[in-house]
Write an enzyme that holds these catalytic residues in place. Structure first.
Site, PDB file in Angstrom:
ATOM      1  N   HIS A 132     -17.307 -48.103  26.696  1.00 15.40           N
ATOM      2  CA  HIS A 132     -17.751 -49.515  26.728  1.00 15.40           C
ATOM      3  C   HIS A 132     -16.647 -50.427  27.244  1.00 15.40           C
ATOM      4  O   HIS A 132     -16.875 -51.274  28.113  1.00 15.40           O
ATOM      5  CB  HIS A 132     -18.177 -49.926  25.311  1.00 15.40           C
ATOM      6  CG  HIS A 132     -18.419 -51.395  25.147  1.00 15.40           C
ATOM      7  ND1 HIS A 132     -19.684 -51.951  25.184  1.00 15.40           N
ATOM      8  CD2 HIS A 132     -17.556 -52.430  24.940  1.00 15.40           C
ATOM      9  CE1 HIS A 132     -19.586 -53.261  25.015  1.00 15.40           C
ATOM     10  NE2 HIS A 132     -18.310 -53.571  24.855  1.00 15.40           N
ATOM     11  N   GLU A 133     -15.437 -50.263  26.727  1.00 19.47           N
ATOM     12  CA  GLU A 133     -14.335 -51.142  27.121  1.00 19.47           C
ATOM     13  C   GLU A 133     -13.923 -50.914  28.577  1.00 19.47           C
ATOM     14  O   GLU A 133     -13.623 -51.873  29.297  1.00 19.47           O
ATOM     15  CB  GLU A 133     -13.138 -50.944  26.186  1.00 19.47           C
ATOM     16  CG  GLU A 133     -13.405 -51.319  24.743  1.00 19.47           C
ATOM     17  CD  GLU A 133     -13.897 -52.745  24.579  1.00 19.47           C
ATOM     18  OE1 GLU A 133     -13.582 -53.594  25.447  1.00 19.47           O
ATOM     19  OE2 GLU A 133     -14.606 -53.013  23.597  1.00 19.47           O
ATOM     20  N   HIS A 136     -16.187 -52.764  30.875  1.00 23.29           N
ATOM     21  CA  HIS A 136     -15.838 -54.173  31.047  1.00 23.29           C
ATOM     22  C   HIS A 136     -14.861 -54.339  32.211  1.00 23.29           C
ATOM     23  O   HIS A 136     -14.967 -55.269  33.014  1.00 23.29           O
ATOM     24  CB  HIS A 136     -15.192 -54.721  29.775  1.00 23.29           C
ATOM     25  CG  HIS A 136     -16.173 -55.163  28.738  1.00 23.29           C
ATOM     26  ND1 HIS A 136     -17.247 -55.964  29.027  1.00 23.29           N
ATOM     27  CD2 HIS A 136     -16.222 -54.936  27.397  1.00 23.29           C
ATOM     28  CE1 HIS A 136     -17.933 -56.199  27.913  1.00 23.29           C
ATOM     29  NE2 HIS A 136     -17.332 -55.584  26.919  1.00 23.29           N
ATOM     30  N   GLU A 202     -21.888 -58.048  27.313  1.00 19.96           N
ATOM     31  CA  GLU A 202     -21.882 -57.004  26.282  1.00 19.96           C
ATOM     32  C   GLU A 202     -23.026 -56.016  26.500  1.00 19.96           C
ATOM     33  O   GLU A 202     -22.837 -54.806  26.406  1.00 19.96           O
ATOM     34  CB  GLU A 202     -21.981 -57.636  24.894  1.00 19.96           C
ATOM     35  CG  GLU A 202     -20.726 -58.344  24.424  1.00 19.96           C
ATOM     36  CD  GLU A 202     -19.513 -57.443  24.388  1.00 19.96           C
ATOM     37  OE1 GLU A 202     -19.649 -56.233  24.076  1.00 19.96           O
ATOM     38  OE2 GLU A 202     -18.411 -57.932  24.691  1.00 19.96           O
TER      39      GLU A 202
END
Length: 283
Positions: A132-133, A136, A202
């Site tokens: 997930h990070e 980003h 998100e």
């Protein structure tokens, strides 16, 4: 993804225009020019120093393969899978489980996890959070969120400055009533735009990260655990942590009171439901 990118561009444009309009309202043409210069200066700080500011706020320190071999391996494997440079890896001594990525590009990126996260999640769940990070970073939305936060801060600051220009009711200034109204509406407008940008990114990072790891359910499980941990161990809402909170995978604060209305994070239940649909999960 294209829809989210277009919406982000529109919202950032609206936020910038609102900032200049506030400056013009306070000081005419000169005020608009000053607001524009302040916005450019603030964005410059966000562009070059947002990573240092966020890492400092969480008291994070760099770690290597010897100290955290599993975590380092996960970051290296996922970076290789994405054919991207490996980011710097940091750990924060915070006992609350959380994580964030920062940096203006993949070559300047850093991923930070808290001590509490490493103790709470298993390897598959950690992999989901790191995916997930990293997403980003690869989606280039860290810089966007940093700029949005900087612009929102400028609007909030200018709205409070408006009070000091509000002593007259002539046409040269906003008037005291107008200044008080601006003091209320300015932060609300800035907060709502930043919230919309953050929520969109998100959802996008959840989807991209799940595709990178190939395990949407692991990220869903991690999000559930992180939310519970953050509720039990909320961080204090001081100015340093607030500046970094929108970068974190989950809301680090208590989520109570007026601040909850403008949370930059979508509900965990909705994020989990989306991930479960990706995995074809049926309750």
């Amino acid at each position: 993804m294209h829809h989210n990118g277009l919406r982000t561009a529109v919202l950032l444009g609206g936020l910038s225009a609102f900032l200049v309009a506030v400056g013009a309202w306070l000081g005419g043409g000169t005020g608009a020019q000053m607001a524009l210069m302040l916005a450019l200066a603030t964005n410059g700080v966000a562009y070059f120093f947002s990573d240092r500011i966020a890492l400092s706020a969480m008291r994070a320190r760099p770690v290597g393969e010897v100290e955290h071999p599993m975590l380092y391996r996960i970051v290296r494997e996922l970076s290789t899978e994405a054919r991207q440079p490996m980011p710097r890896l940091y750990i924060s001594p915070t006992v609350q489980p959380n994580a964030f990525a920062t940096g203006r590009s993949p070559r300047k990126a850093a991923v930070c996890v808290t001590y509490g996260l490493t103790k709470l999640l298993d390897e598959a769940e950690l992999r989901g959070v790191i995916g997930h990070e990293l997403s980003h970073v690869y989606n280039r939305d860290i810089l966007v969120s940093s700029v949005a936060g900087a612009l929102a801060t400028m609007i909030t600051w200018l709205s409070y400055v408006a009070v000091f220009f509000g002593g007259s009711d002539d046409d040269e200034g906003p008037g005291f009533v107008g200044a008080l109204l601006m003091m209320v509406l300015g932060p609300v407008a800035a907060g709502m735009v930043q919230m919309a940008i953050s929520r969109a990114r998100e959802f996008q990072a959840d989807e991209s990260g799940a595709r990178l790891t190939g395990d949407p359910l692991a990220l869903a499980s991690a999000l559930r655990k992180i939310e519970l941990g953050a509720r039990r161990l909320p961080l204090p809402e001081n100015s340093r942590l607030t500046s970094a909170s929108h970068m974190m995978i989950a809301n680090p604060f208590s989520g109570s009171g007026f601040g909850r209305l403008f949370s930059t994070h979508p509900p965990t239940s909705e994020r989990v439901a989306r991930l479960e649909r990706m995995a074809g999960y049926r309750r």
